[in-house]
Design an enzyme around this catalytic site. Structure first.
Site, PDB file in Angstrom:
ATOM      1  N   ARG A  40       2.535 -20.628   0.615  1.00  0.00           N
ATOM      2  CA  ARG A  40       2.584 -22.006   0.105  1.00  0.00           C
ATOM      3  C   ARG A  40       3.976 -22.396  -0.383  1.00  0.00           C
ATOM      4  NH1 ARG A  40      -2.606 -21.884  -3.664  1.00  0.00           N
ATOM      5  NH2 ARG A  40      -4.235 -21.545  -2.129  1.00  0.00           N
ATOM      6  N   ARG A  44       3.405 -28.507  -3.295  1.00  0.00           N
ATOM      7  CA  ARG A  44       3.462 -29.510  -4.363  1.00  0.00           C
ATOM      8  C   ARG A  44       4.433 -29.196  -5.483  1.00  0.00           C
ATOM      9  NH1 ARG A  44      -2.833 -29.637  -5.621  1.00  0.00           N
ATOM     10  NH2 ARG A  44      -2.489 -27.420  -5.225  1.00  0.00           N
ATOM     11  N   ARG A  53       4.724 -36.190   1.030  1.00  0.00           N
ATOM     12  CA  ARG A  53       3.262 -36.306   0.910  1.00  0.00           C
ATOM     13  C   ARG A  53       2.856 -37.744   0.583  1.00  0.00           C
ATOM     14  NH1 ARG A  53      -1.306 -37.130   0.768  1.00  0.00           N
ATOM     15  NH2 ARG A  53      -3.049 -35.868   0.014  1.00  0.00           N
ATOM     16  N   ASP A  90      -3.158 -26.450   7.660  1.00  0.00           N
ATOM     17  CA  ASP A  90      -4.279 -26.010   6.821  1.00  0.00           C
ATOM     18  C   ASP A  90      -5.257 -25.220   7.678  1.00  0.00           C
ATOM     19  OD1 ASP A  90      -5.530 -26.689   3.928  1.00  0.00           O
ATOM     20  OD2 ASP A  90      -7.143 -26.560   5.413  1.00  0.00           O
ATOM     21  N   TYR A 169     -16.233 -22.178   4.514  1.00  0.00           N
ATOM     22  CA  TYR A 169     -16.066 -23.616   4.249  1.00  0.00           C
ATOM     23  C   TYR A 169     -16.954 -24.455   5.161  1.00  0.00           C
ATOM     24  CZ  TYR A 169     -11.966 -22.622   1.364  1.00  0.00           C
ATOM     25  OH  TYR A 169     -11.120 -22.172   0.378  1.00  0.00           O
TER      26      TYR A 169
END
Length: 361
Positions: A40, A44, A53, A90, A169
């Site tokens: 990552r 962010r 973003r 992702d 998921y």
């Protein structure tokens, strides 16, 4: 960077001219100081990421906008000079590309329409993945071109989620602490769950091979929830599908190295390494690196495993943890990384300090 010891004969024969430090390690060579990148690392915690973003608006739009996704992928390379650039995307883009409705809700994480019966699984189209994910492969091409021009020693890493984690998921429909619905299906309806896993093996193979064809130089499989399984379930739903993906890839692209990250695998790590055939093992924060090194072949590359919270803390705590890892791994094939993804509250200057520390060996 100089190798501390000669690479194994097989690695020397096939990778003698490879200059990229990370590819040398993935070929079984002990390189010092070790190459590094962070899971990552494009995210962010970086102000430049937050700007892109906001420009993209929707997260899926960001993942499928090649110019924006390439920019995000390259940001930590420009800022820190990492040895690995991992594609910005992702793990749930594979079910999305197979036709499962997906959205990312602010503050809630991914939301999918659950796949819980034969009809829902049958409606998935693994053959559509390459076409539907075409913008992601264009991102790979753009990043590879930029690296070739401006960061020739940085390795481009493509990735996917491993079938078990992605299935969690898909069945649950969202994130979960224990993915009880998915794990319950694996026990109560193993035939049904196995159909979903086989569908994901096919889709994931095609997805990774397309990334390699577009310019990815190494591939990584993230199995973030592997550690929830019993040993027998781990063998069935983690090791076997991962090994099948590796075999499928090598029929088409025999030379591309693969990193496997079975998070929280514990003592199953050694069996995972042996039976899947990955070139590099991602090691999570909970794992004792000394044990991991002793449990696998000396030419098996390891990657990890700094606690992301040590990176948040910085200072003496970060230095002590990083030095311990470096001291343990000196003399064997090793890629310095985190034991899980970087936290969004991480100060960028702490990453800079870590890079300086690792570069000194």
């Amino acid at each position: 960077m100089e190798s501390e010891r000669q690479a194994p004969a097989a690695a020397t024969k096939t990778h003698a001219t490879v200059a990229k430090p990370m590819l040398r390690v993935l070929a079984g060579e002990a390189v010092w100081p070790p190459p590094m990148w962070l899971m990552r690392q494009a995210g962010r915690y970086l102000p430049e990421y937050r700007e892109v973003r906001a420009q993209a608006g929707d997260f899926i739009a960001l993942c499928t906008s090649p110019e924006l996704a390439a920019e995000v992928t390259l940001q930590p390379i420009r800022r820190y000079g990492m040895d690995g650039a991992i594609l910005f995307s992702d793990i749930l883009m594979v079910p999305w590309a197979m036709g499962q409705p997906l959205r990312f809700a602010e503050g809630e994480g991914p939301q999918l329409e659950p796949v819980r019966d034969a009809a829902a699984i049958g409606a998935l189209d693994p053959s559509a993945v390459v076409a539907n994910a075409a913008p992601i492969f264009e991102t790979v091409r753009l990043v590879r071109g930029a690296l070739d021009a401006h960061a020739q020693k940085t390795t481009l890493i493509g990735f996917a989620g491993s079938p078990f984690t992605v299935a969690c998921y898909m069945v649950e429909g969202h994130g979960s602490r224990d993915f009880a619905t998915a794990r319950g299906m694996a026990y109560a309806e193993p035939g049904l769950f196995g159909t979903l896993i086989r569908t994901l093996v096919q889709a994931t193979t095609d997805y990774l091979l397309a990334q390699a064809a577009a310019g990815a130089e190494a591939l990584m499989l993230f199995d973030s929830w592997a550690g929830m399984l019993s040993p027998s379930q781990f063998r069935r739903w983690v090791i076997e599908p991962t090994g099948q993906i590796l075999r499928n890839i090598r029929k088409v692209n025999a030379g591309i190295p693969v990193i496997g990250f079975p998070r929280l695998a514990g003592p199953m790590l050694a069996e995972y390494a042996q039976r899947t055939g990955v070139q590099c093992l991602g090691v999570d924060t909970s794992m004792d690196l000394r044990w991991a090194a002793s449990a696998v072949a000396p030419t098996q590359a390891l990657q990890g495993n700094l606690d992301p919270l040590a990176l948040v803390a910085g200072g003496m705590a970060l230095e002590a943890e990083a030095r311990s890892i470096l001291g343990t791994m000196r003399g064997r094939p090793f890629v310095f990384n985190l034991g899980h993804g970087i936290e969004k509250v991480t100060p960028p200057e702490h990453v800079s300090a870590l890079v300086r520390l690792v570069r000194t060996g």
